[in-house]
Design a protein around this motif. Structure first.
Motif, PDB file in Angstrom:
ATOM      1  N   GLY A  11      32.813 114.607 -52.441  1.00 13.38           N
ATOM      2  CA  GLY A  11      32.066 115.768 -51.957  1.00 13.38           C
ATOM      3  C   GLY A  11      32.893 117.031 -51.925  1.00 13.38           C
ATOM      4  O   GLY A  11      32.460 118.096 -52.383  1.00 13.38           O
ATOM      5  N   ALA A  12      34.116 116.927 -51.413  1.00  9.31           N
ATOM      6  CA  ALA A  12      34.966 118.110 -51.301  1.00  9.31           C
ATOM      7  C   ALA A  12      35.360 118.649 -52.673  1.00  9.31           C
ATOM      8  O   ALA A  12      35.266 119.856 -52.939  1.00  9.31           O
ATOM      9  CB  ALA A  12      36.206 117.781 -50.476  1.00  9.31           C
ATOM     10  N   SER A  13      35.807 117.758 -53.551  1.00 14.93           N
ATOM     11  CA  SER A  13      36.241 118.238 -54.873  1.00 14.93           C
ATOM     12  C   SER A  13      35.049 118.740 -55.690  1.00 14.93           C
ATOM     13  O   SER A  13      35.182 119.697 -56.452  1.00 14.93           O
ATOM     14  CB  SER A  13      37.001 117.153 -55.629  1.00 14.93           C
ATOM     15  OG  SER A  13      36.181 116.021 -55.829  1.00 14.93           O
ATOM     16  N   GLY A  14      33.881 118.136 -55.518  1.00 15.79           N
ATOM     17  CA  GLY A  14      32.690 118.622 -56.213  1.00 15.79           C
ATOM     18  C   GLY A  14      32.296 120.010 -55.750  1.00 15.79           C
ATOM     19  O   GLY A  14      31.977 120.884 -56.563  1.00 15.79           O
ATOM     20  N   ALA A  15      32.316 120.219 -54.435  1.00 14.18           N
ATOM     21  CA  ALA A  15      31.959 121.544 -53.900  1.00 14.18           C
ATOM     22  C   ALA A  15      32.967 122.597 -54.343  1.00 14.18           C
ATOM     23  O   ALA A  15      32.592 123.720 -54.701  1.00 14.18           O
ATOM     24  CB  ALA A  15      31.877 121.479 -52.379  1.00 14.18           C
ATOM     25  N   ILE A  16      34.249 122.253 -54.346  1.00 19.27           N
ATOM     26  CA  ILE A  16      35.286 123.214 -54.734  1.00 19.27           C
ATOM     27  C   ILE A  16      35.176 123.568 -56.214  1.00 19.27           C
ATOM     28  O   ILE A  16      35.216 124.744 -56.589  1.00 19.27           O
ATOM     29  CB  ILE A  16      36.689 122.667 -54.398  1.00 19.27           C
ATOM     30  CG1 ILE A  16      36.872 122.639 -52.879  1.00 19.27           C
ATOM     31  CG2 ILE A  16      37.782 123.499 -55.069  1.00 19.27           C
ATOM     32  CD1 ILE A  16      38.095 121.885 -52.417  1.00 19.27           C
TER      33      ILE A  16
ATOM     34  N   ALA B 276      34.048 127.116 -58.202  1.00 18.36           N
ATOM     35  CA  ALA B 276      34.980 127.751 -59.137  1.00 18.36           C
ATOM     36  C   ALA B 276      34.284 128.185 -60.425  1.00 18.36           C
ATOM     37  O   ALA B 276      34.889 128.844 -61.265  1.00 18.36           O
ATOM     38  CB  ALA B 276      36.132 126.801 -59.459  1.00 18.36           C
ATOM     39  N   GLY B 277      33.029 127.789 -60.569  1.00 22.98           N
ATOM     40  CA  GLY B 277      32.260 128.252 -61.719  1.00 22.98           C
ATOM     41  C   GLY B 277      32.389 127.395 -62.958  1.00 22.98           C
ATOM     42  O   GLY B 277      32.047 127.845 -64.048  1.00 22.98           O
TER      43      GLY B 277
ATOM     44  N   ILE C 293      29.002 119.486 -66.010  1.00 23.09           N
ATOM     45  CA  ILE C 293      29.587 118.231 -66.472  1.00 23.09           C
ATOM     46  C   ILE C 293      31.014 118.071 -65.953  1.00 23.09           C
ATOM     47  O   ILE C 293      31.422 117.000 -65.521  1.00 23.09           O
ATOM     48  CB  ILE C 293      29.521 118.101 -68.021  1.00 23.09           C
ATOM     49  CG1 ILE C 293      29.971 116.719 -68.490  1.00 23.09           C
ATOM     50  CG2 ILE C 293      30.384 119.151 -68.672  1.00 23.09           C
ATOM     51  CD1 ILE C 293      28.998 115.642 -68.175  1.00 23.09           C
ATOM     52  N   TRP C 294      31.793 119.171 -65.960  1.00 28.32           N
ATOM     53  CA  TRP C 294      33.168 119.119 -65.468  1.00 28.32           C
ATOM     54  C   TRP C 294      33.225 118.974 -63.955  1.00 28.32           C
ATOM     55  O   TRP C 294      34.132 118.336 -63.423  1.00 28.32           O
ATOM     56  CB  TRP C 294      33.958 120.343 -65.938  1.00 28.32           C
ATOM     57  CG  TRP C 294      34.179 120.301 -67.419  1.00 28.32           C
ATOM     58  CD1 TRP C 294      33.654 121.127 -68.353  1.00 28.32           C
ATOM     59  CD2 TRP C 294      34.960 119.332 -68.116  1.00 28.32           C
ATOM     60  NE1 TRP C 294      34.046 120.748 -69.594  1.00 28.32           N
ATOM     61  CE2 TRP C 294      34.867 119.633 -69.489  1.00 28.32           C
ATOM     62  CE3 TRP C 294      35.729 118.241 -67.735  1.00 28.32           C
ATOM     63  CZ2 TRP C 294      35.508 118.886 -70.467  1.00 28.32           C
ATOM     64  CZ3 TRP C 294      36.370 117.499 -68.712  1.00 28.32           C
ATOM     65  CH2 TRP C 294      36.257 117.829 -70.053  1.00 28.32           C
ATOM     66  N   VAL C 295      32.256 119.551 -63.278  1.00 20.90           N
ATOM     67  CA  VAL C 295      32.187 119.391 -61.819  1.00 20.90           C
ATOM     68  C   VAL C 295      32.044 117.910 -61.479  1.00 20.90           C
ATOM     69  O   VAL C 295      32.766 117.377 -60.631  1.00 20.90           O
ATOM     70  CB  VAL C 295      31.018 120.220 -61.237  1.00 20.90           C
ATOM     71  CG1 VAL C 295      30.779 119.872 -59.785  1.00 20.90           C
ATOM     72  CG2 VAL C 295      31.287 121.707 -61.402  1.00 20.90           C
ATOM     73  N   TYR C 296      31.128 117.230 -62.167  1.00 21.67           N
ATOM     74  CA  TYR C 296      30.910 115.807 -61.897  1.00 21.67           C
ATOM     75  C   TYR C 296      32.101 114.950 -62.330  1.00 21.67           C
ATOM     76  O   TYR C 296      32.483 114.012 -61.627  1.00 21.67           O
ATOM     77  CB  TYR C 296      29.618 115.319 -62.550  1.00 21.67           C
ATOM     78  CG  TYR C 296      28.407 115.669 -61.742  1.00 21.67           C
ATOM     79  CD1 TYR C 296      28.130 115.019 -60.541  1.00 21.67           C
ATOM     80  CD2 TYR C 296      27.542 116.675 -62.159  1.00 21.67           C
ATOM     81  CE1 TYR C 296      27.024 115.361 -59.790  1.00 21.67           C
ATOM     82  CE2 TYR C 296      26.431 117.021 -61.420  1.00 21.67           C
ATOM     83  CZ  TYR C 296      26.173 116.350 -60.231  1.00 21.67           C
ATOM     84  OH  TYR C 296      25.077 116.681 -59.479  1.00 21.67           O
ATOM     85  N   VAL C 297      32.676 115.266 -63.475  1.00 23.44           N
ATOM     86  CA  VAL C 297      33.836 114.500 -63.950  1.00 23.44           C
ATOM     87  C   VAL C 297      34.988 114.610 -62.951  1.00 23.44           C
ATOM     88  O   VAL C 297      35.597 113.603 -62.561  1.00 23.44           O
ATOM     89  CB  VAL C 297      34.275 114.978 -65.353  1.00 23.44           C
ATOM     90  CG1 VAL C 297      35.645 114.417 -65.722  1.00 23.44           C
ATOM     91  CG2 VAL C 297      33.238 114.591 -66.388  1.00 23.44           C
ATOM     92  N   ILE C 298      35.290 115.819 -62.513  1.00 26.32           N
ATOM     93  CA  ILE C 298      36.389 116.020 -61.562  1.00 26.32           C
ATOM     94  C   ILE C 298      36.069 115.362 -60.225  1.00 26.32           C
ATOM     95  O   ILE C 298      36.918 114.683 -59.634  1.00 26.32           O
ATOM     96  CB  ILE C 298      36.696 117.527 -61.400  1.00 26.32           C
ATOM     97  CG1 ILE C 298      37.304 118.067 -62.692  1.00 26.32           C
ATOM     98  CG2 ILE C 298      37.620 117.765 -60.220  1.00 26.32           C
ATOM     99  CD1 ILE C 298      37.455 119.572 -62.738  1.00 26.32           C
ATOM    100  N   ALA C 299      34.843 115.520 -59.745  1.00 25.42           N
ATOM    101  CA  ALA C 299      34.468 114.933 -58.456  1.00 25.42           C
ATOM    102  C   ALA C 299      34.539 113.411 -58.507  1.00 25.42           C
ATOM    103  O   ALA C 299      35.058 112.770 -57.586  1.00 25.42           O
ATOM    104  CB  ALA C 299      33.067 115.393 -58.063  1.00 25.42           C
TER     105      ALA C 299
END
Length: 175
Positions: free
Chosen positions: A46-51, A55-56, A60-66
């Protein structure tokens, strides 16, 4: 963003439940599938997805990183839980017959002793049939859960066939 906040909040709630009730979701007994690991993974997901979303980055990258951050956090938390479970002995040792010293005055209802046995690192709550002052050697006669019943440690009786030591007040006078 709402999904990440909700899953992070669920993770925090699970951590709180774990702190209060313990790890009741340990399926394999080894700590690899445990509530603390899942909770930590959800919090970091949750935290890494929100951050990363703020960041814009592309979705796809939001989900991969989260997902990656959540999995890494889960794996690390599971390893820590497993290590802690292995380091605790989990089985109570029978201390009947062990000796030690009184750390406080022992009465029929209260007192503290420290036992000399290997692995004994904490004081134990104790009681006795008679009052025993602080600093006296004791022996455990019975175990009642976390408490022990103790008695004074009496020295072994002297063998009458052995002569008394020369500096002993009971030694026969030479002359």
């Amino acid at each position: 963003m709402t999904l990440f906040i909700i899953l992070g909040g669920v993770g925090l709630a699970l951590l709180l439940v774990t702190l209060i009730f313990g790890d009741f979701l340990d399926f394999d007994g080894g700590g690899l599938v445990s509530l603390p690991g899942i909770a930590v993974g959800l919090v970091l997901f949750g935290a890494s997805g929100a951050i990363t979303l703020s960041a814009g980055l592309d979705m796809i990258w939001v989900y991969v990183i989260a997902i990656m951050m959540g999995l890494v956090a889960y794996a690390l938390a599971a390893l820590v839980v497993r290590s802690l479970q292995r380091s605790s002995d989990g089985e109570a040792r029978d201390v009947t017959g062990d000796t030690g010293v009184t750390m406080s005055r022992i009465t029929v209802s209260t007192g503290e002793v420290y036992l000399d046995a290997p692995g004994e690192i904490e004081r134990r709550q104790a009681f006795a049939d008679e009052e025993i002052p602080q600093g006296v050697r004791i022996r455990v006669v019975r175990v009642y859960g976390p408490r022990v019943k103790v008695e004074r440690e009496t020295p072994a009786p002297a063998d009458p066939a052995q002569p008394a030591a020369p500096d002993s007040p009971n030694a026969p006078a030479s002359g």
